[in-house]
Design a protein around this motif. Structure first.
Motif, PDB file in Angstrom:
ATOM      1  N   ALA A 284       3.754  16.663   2.464  1.00 18.67           N
ATOM      2  CA  ALA A 284       2.614  15.522   2.172  1.00 18.67           C
ATOM      3  C   ALA A 284       2.207  15.467   0.776  1.00 18.67           C
ATOM      4  O   ALA A 284       1.256  14.343   0.255  1.00 18.67           O
ATOM      5  N   TYR A 285       2.540  16.538  -0.322  1.00 18.14           N
ATOM      6  CA  TYR A 285       1.925  16.572  -1.492  1.00 18.14           C
ATOM      7  C   TYR A 285       3.105  16.190  -2.524  1.00 18.14           C
ATOM      8  O   TYR A 285       4.139  16.550  -2.389  1.00 18.14           O
ATOM      9  N   ILE A 286       2.918  15.797  -3.751  1.00 22.68           N
ATOM     10  CA  ILE A 286       3.544  15.915  -4.989  1.00 22.68           C
ATOM     11  C   ILE A 286       2.870  17.164  -6.076  1.00 22.68           C
ATOM     12  O   ILE A 286       1.869  17.179  -5.873  1.00 22.68           O
ATOM     13  N   LEU A 287       3.815  17.623  -6.712  1.00 22.37           N
ATOM     14  CA  LEU A 287       3.140  18.639  -7.767  1.00 22.37           C
ATOM     15  C   LEU A 287       3.361  17.644  -9.184  1.00 22.37           C
ATOM     16  O   LEU A 287       4.400  17.203  -9.308  1.00 22.37           O
ATOM     17  N   MET A 288       2.628  17.894  -9.773  1.00 20.08           N
ATOM     18  CA  MET A 288       2.472  17.094 -11.304  1.00 20.08           C
ATOM     19  C   MET A 288       1.627  17.962 -12.318  1.00 20.08           C
ATOM     20  O   MET A 288       0.894  18.689 -12.094  1.00 20.08           O
ATOM     21  N   SER A 289       2.718  17.878 -13.449  1.00 23.15           N
ATOM     22  CA  SER A 289       2.132  18.686 -14.531  1.00 23.15           C
ATOM     23  C   SER A 289       0.568  17.980 -15.343  1.00 23.15           C
ATOM     24  O   SER A 289       0.615  16.720 -15.253  1.00 23.15           O
ATOM     25  N   LEU A 290      -0.437  18.765 -15.509  1.00 21.12           N
ATOM     26  CA  LEU A 290      -1.477  18.402 -16.078  1.00 21.12           C
ATOM     27  C   LEU A 290      -1.483  17.709 -17.433  1.00 21.12           C
ATOM     28  O   LEU A 290      -0.889  18.279 -18.122  1.00 21.12           O
ATOM     29  N   ILE A 291      -2.338  16.561 -17.482  1.00 20.70           N
ATOM     30  CA  ILE A 291      -2.268  16.194 -18.828  1.00 20.70           C
ATOM     31  C   ILE A 291      -3.477  16.695 -19.547  1.00 20.70           C
ATOM     32  O   ILE A 291      -4.552  17.164 -18.873  1.00 20.70           O
ATOM     33  N   THR A 292      -3.180  16.862 -20.772  1.00 21.41           N
ATOM     34  CA  THR A 292      -3.861  17.705 -21.644  1.00 21.41           C
ATOM     35  C   THR A 292      -4.856  16.724 -22.498  1.00 21.41           C
ATOM     36  O   THR A 292      -4.430  16.352 -23.728  1.00 21.41           O
TER      37      THR A 292
ATOM     38  N   GLN B 186       0.809  -1.159  -0.027  1.00 24.34           N
ATOM     39  CA  GLN B 186      -0.074  -0.003  -0.124  1.00 24.34           C
ATOM     40  C   GLN B 186       0.767   1.304  -0.164  1.00 24.34           C
ATOM     41  O   GLN B 186       0.786   2.261  -0.616  1.00 24.34           O
ATOM     42  N   LEU B 187       1.920   1.244   0.831  1.00 21.68           N
ATOM     43  CA  LEU B 187       2.951   2.300   0.905  1.00 21.68           C
ATOM     44  C   LEU B 187       3.435   2.442  -0.533  1.00 21.68           C
ATOM     45  O   LEU B 187       3.773   3.730  -1.088  1.00 21.68           O
ATOM     46  N   ALA B 188       3.811   1.341  -1.149  1.00 22.07           N
ATOM     47  CA  ALA B 188       4.586   1.439  -2.449  1.00 22.07           C
ATOM     48  C   ALA B 188       3.721   2.038  -3.343  1.00 22.07           C
ATOM     49  O   ALA B 188       4.137   2.751  -4.435  1.00 22.07           O
ATOM     50  N   GLY B 189       2.236   2.242  -3.396  1.00 21.35           N
ATOM     51  CA  GLY B 189       1.369   2.959  -4.181  1.00 21.35           C
ATOM     52  C   GLY B 189       1.064   4.424  -4.124  1.00 21.35           C
ATOM     53  O   GLY B 189       0.209   5.002  -4.532  1.00 21.35           O
ATOM     54  N   SER B 190       1.938   4.937  -2.976  1.00 21.38           N
ATOM     55  CA  SER B 190       1.744   6.352  -2.686  1.00 21.38           C
ATOM     56  C   SER B 190       2.156   7.235  -3.825  1.00 21.38           C
ATOM     57  O   SER B 190       3.129   6.745  -4.671  1.00 21.38           O
ATOM     58  N   LYS B 191       1.581   8.320  -4.052  1.00 20.20           N
ATOM     59  CA  LYS B 191       1.983   9.522  -4.950  1.00 20.20           C
ATOM     60  C   LYS B 191       3.473   9.723  -4.759  1.00 20.20           C
ATOM     61  O   LYS B 191       4.209  10.210  -5.919  1.00 20.20           O
ATOM     62  N   LYS B 192       4.037   9.713  -3.803  1.00 23.72           N
ATOM     63  CA  LYS B 192       5.348  10.047  -3.304  1.00 23.72           C
ATOM     64  C   LYS B 192       6.498   9.130  -4.279  1.00 23.72           C
ATOM     65  O   LYS B 192       7.392   9.207  -4.709  1.00 23.72           O
ATOM     66  N   VAL B 193       6.209   7.795  -3.936  1.00 25.33           N
ATOM     67  CA  VAL B 193       6.633   6.743  -4.781  1.00 25.33           C
ATOM     68  C   VAL B 193       6.644   6.956  -6.180  1.00 25.33           C
ATOM     69  O   VAL B 193       7.739   6.925  -6.956  1.00 25.33           O
ATOM     70  N   GLN B 194       5.467   7.498  -6.748  1.00 28.76           N
ATOM     71  CA  GLN B 194       5.327   7.602  -8.205  1.00 28.76           C
ATOM     72  C   GLN B 194       6.381   8.621  -8.600  1.00 28.76           C
ATOM     73  O   GLN B 194       7.015   8.719  -9.748  1.00 28.76           O
ATOM     74  N   GLN B 195       6.292   9.673  -7.893  1.00 26.29           N
ATOM     75  CA  GLN B 195       7.346  11.015  -8.042  1.00 26.29           C
ATOM     76  C   GLN B 195       8.623  10.415  -8.110  1.00 26.29           C
ATOM     77  O   GLN B 195       9.542  11.043  -9.130  1.00 26.29           O
TER      78      GLN B 195
END
Length: 545
Positions: free
Chosen positions: A452-460, A328-337
């Motif tokens: 606690a957040y990540i920033l991501m470019s928006l998909i168009t 579950q922790l591996a699925g966090s947005k932080k890991v994605q970043q």
């Protein structure tokens, strides 16, 4: 591949007179109700019972939505590699801990929910892991991305490692659209709406087989599967189809229980650490082989500390968990970043050209992938930045927010699942300013809230796509009994989810299926969020173009 990918999609949906749309709607709603494409209706105020003698159609689209054929194939192709990647991330405990703790180092600051999950994981490791196997029932979500100069591409929204829902109802809505095409040919409205462009989709079989593989690996005769669900679950039918498939195709009984119910209905054998469940209809305990979570992905599922305690009790057992705390922790947005950083994919997925570099211990001796395959994963990433850690990437992210008029063109993501949690565009700047005000009350030893957040470019997504969205509505006193649904023509965005299954542990992936099936969720373009269960999206299927 790119040469056959279009630079845009056809205008949609095809035009039909209202009489034909009404006929399609009648056929669609009858099909949904007769094929289990349903929800429980909203409960009256003050009622929390999960049982109801009635049902309503799940929210659905009247037409399937166009999706580039080659991009659909690519999303299916790379799912096996994504399964392997997240299995290796989960098994590399040292790396995973270092990454997720960046969201909540300290005592009170940062992401409190991730901290609670990590504390449970830490307790289990200290007491001794009794079951080394992890079961992943994943869904990797994508949007079609369009810019002015390149062919269309797919970009990953997120990778879900817990409660990857709607596989069953997705299969049903695909059947609905194929039925409408066969029954009416959609009145010849579009050359795209023919059976060969409407692919079959069978997530029920693949997801249930993953659960059955874990049950088989548990290997104790007479054991059964436990599905952990939310109290008052309206989306129970999506879950029930998996229950039926497990029983009919694999001979495996299963049980449903909430975390609250499990505080008293579950126990651990003091010597074997086997998990026992006492169902409400019986005094005889049942041995549990697999714990499958369709709850536990949001802080709202842990209304009291006792529910974290019962989650940890389940984790301490010999049952195979889907997912474990670590997964579950591996699925966090932080890991994605962090996975989007240069060289990190190669750390987990070494290729012939990178094998001489630093490699994760769990990747050595594992399946090798080509540089082209790893690059295909990287091509699905958008720009991703951490916030609040003071590093160069974090400072770059904060600079981008300021230079984009407060965040226009970006999304701010917390470590949450289920929809309704993100902050978009120009709302980001003021939101971060409010976090900074709150942080002034914290000791300097605590991490800033924005960590606690990540920033991501928006998909168009491509423009000029619409669909008719069908939703059941609560009747009003002056409403005709026949007007029990809304049919709204909206400009839409569609998100493709690809399901995958993996069973792994002790540095080895023992089962990996990347072609389980897909989900298409479609929402009004004016809506930033995308969850079906929380009311933003409808269930859809693809028409390949």
């Amino acid at each position: 591949m790119s040469s056959s990918i279009p630079s845009t999609l056809p205008d949609w949906p095809p035009a039909l007179p209202q009489s034909q749309l009404d006929h399609l709607t009648t056929l669609a709603l009858d099909y949904a109700l007769s094929h289990g494409l349903i929800y429980r209706p909203p409960y009256p105020a003050g009622c929390s019972s999960p049982l109801s003698a009635s049902s309503i159609s799940a929210p659905i689209s009247l037409f399937p939505s166009p999706f580039p054929k080659d991009l659909h194939s690519k999303a299916l192709k790379i799912q096996e590699i994504y399964n392997e990647l997240y299995a290796r991330v989960t098994m590399d405990e040292e790396w995973l801990e270092e990454v997720v703790k960046a969201c909540f180092w300290g005592v009170d600051g940062g992401d409190g929910f991730l901290r609670e999950l990590w504390k449970g994981w830490k307790e289990v490791r200290e007491k001794g892991i009794k079951q080394p196997l992890h079961l992943l029932l994943a869904r990797s979500d994508y949007l079609v991305h369009q810019n002015s100069k390149d062919p269309l591409s797919i970009k990953q929204v997120e990778f879900n490692t817990i409660s990857s829902s709607f596989g069953s109802l997705s299969e049903k809505v695909g059947g609905l659209h194929r039925y409408l095409a066969q029954q009416t040919s959609y009145f010849g409205a579009s050359p795209h709406l023919k059976p060969e462009n409407l692919p079959t989709n069978s997530p029920i079989k693949g997801l249930a087989k993953g659960l059955a593989e874990a049950h088989k690996a548990f290997g104790v005769a007479g054991s059964e599967i436990l599905m952990v669900v939310q109290d008052g679950e309206r989306n129970a039918f999506d879950q029930r189809w998996l229950e039926y498939e497990l029983l009919e195709a694999h001979g495996i009984p299963s049980h449903r229980a909430s975390l609250q119910t499990l505080t008293t209905a579950s126990s651990l054998d003091s010597s074997t650490y086997q998990l026992l469940l006492t169902p409400p209809h019986s005094s005889q305990p049942v041995l549990i082989s697999v714990v499958y979570y369709r709850a536990g992905y949001t802080p709202d599922d842990y209304s009291t500390s006792s529910l974290y305690t019962v989650r940890t009790k389940l984790e301490l057992s010999t049952a195979i968990k889907c997912p474990t705390y670590a997964l579950q922790l591996a699925g966090s947005k932080k890991v994605q970043q962090v996975l989007a950083r240069p060289g990190v994919l190669e750390y987990f997925l070494p290729t012939a050209s990178t094998v001489g570099g630093k490699v994760s211990p769990v990747s050595k001796g594992g399946k090798m992938y080509s540089k082209e395959e790893v690059d295909e994963l990287r091509e699905s990433f958008m720009g991703l930045w951490p916030l609040g850690d003071g590093g160069e990437e974090s400072l770059e992210g904060e600079r981008l927010v300021k230079e984009s008029d407060g965040g226009e063109g970006f999304v701010l993501k917390p470590q949450r699942e289920g929809g309704g949690n993100n902050v978009y565009n120009k709302d980001i700047g003021p939101f971060l300013e409010e976090l900074e005000k709150k942080d002034r009350l914290l000791p300097s030893t605590e991490p800033p809230s924005k960590s606690a957040y990540i920033l991501m470019s928006l998909i168009t997504p491509p423009p000029h796509l619409s669909n008719i969205l069908l939703r059941s509505v609560k009747p009003s006193p002056d409403q005709s009994p026949l007007e029990d649904h809304s049919a709204d023509l909206k400009e839409v965005i569609s998100e493709l989810g690809v399901y995958g299954v993996a069973l792994f542990g002790k540095g080895e992936v023992v089962y990996n299926d990347g072609k389980v099936g897909t989900l298409l969720r479609t929402k009004g373009r004016e809506s930033d969020e995308g969850g079906v269960a929380v009311g933003f999206s409808v269930l859809d299927s693809v028409v390949l173009v």
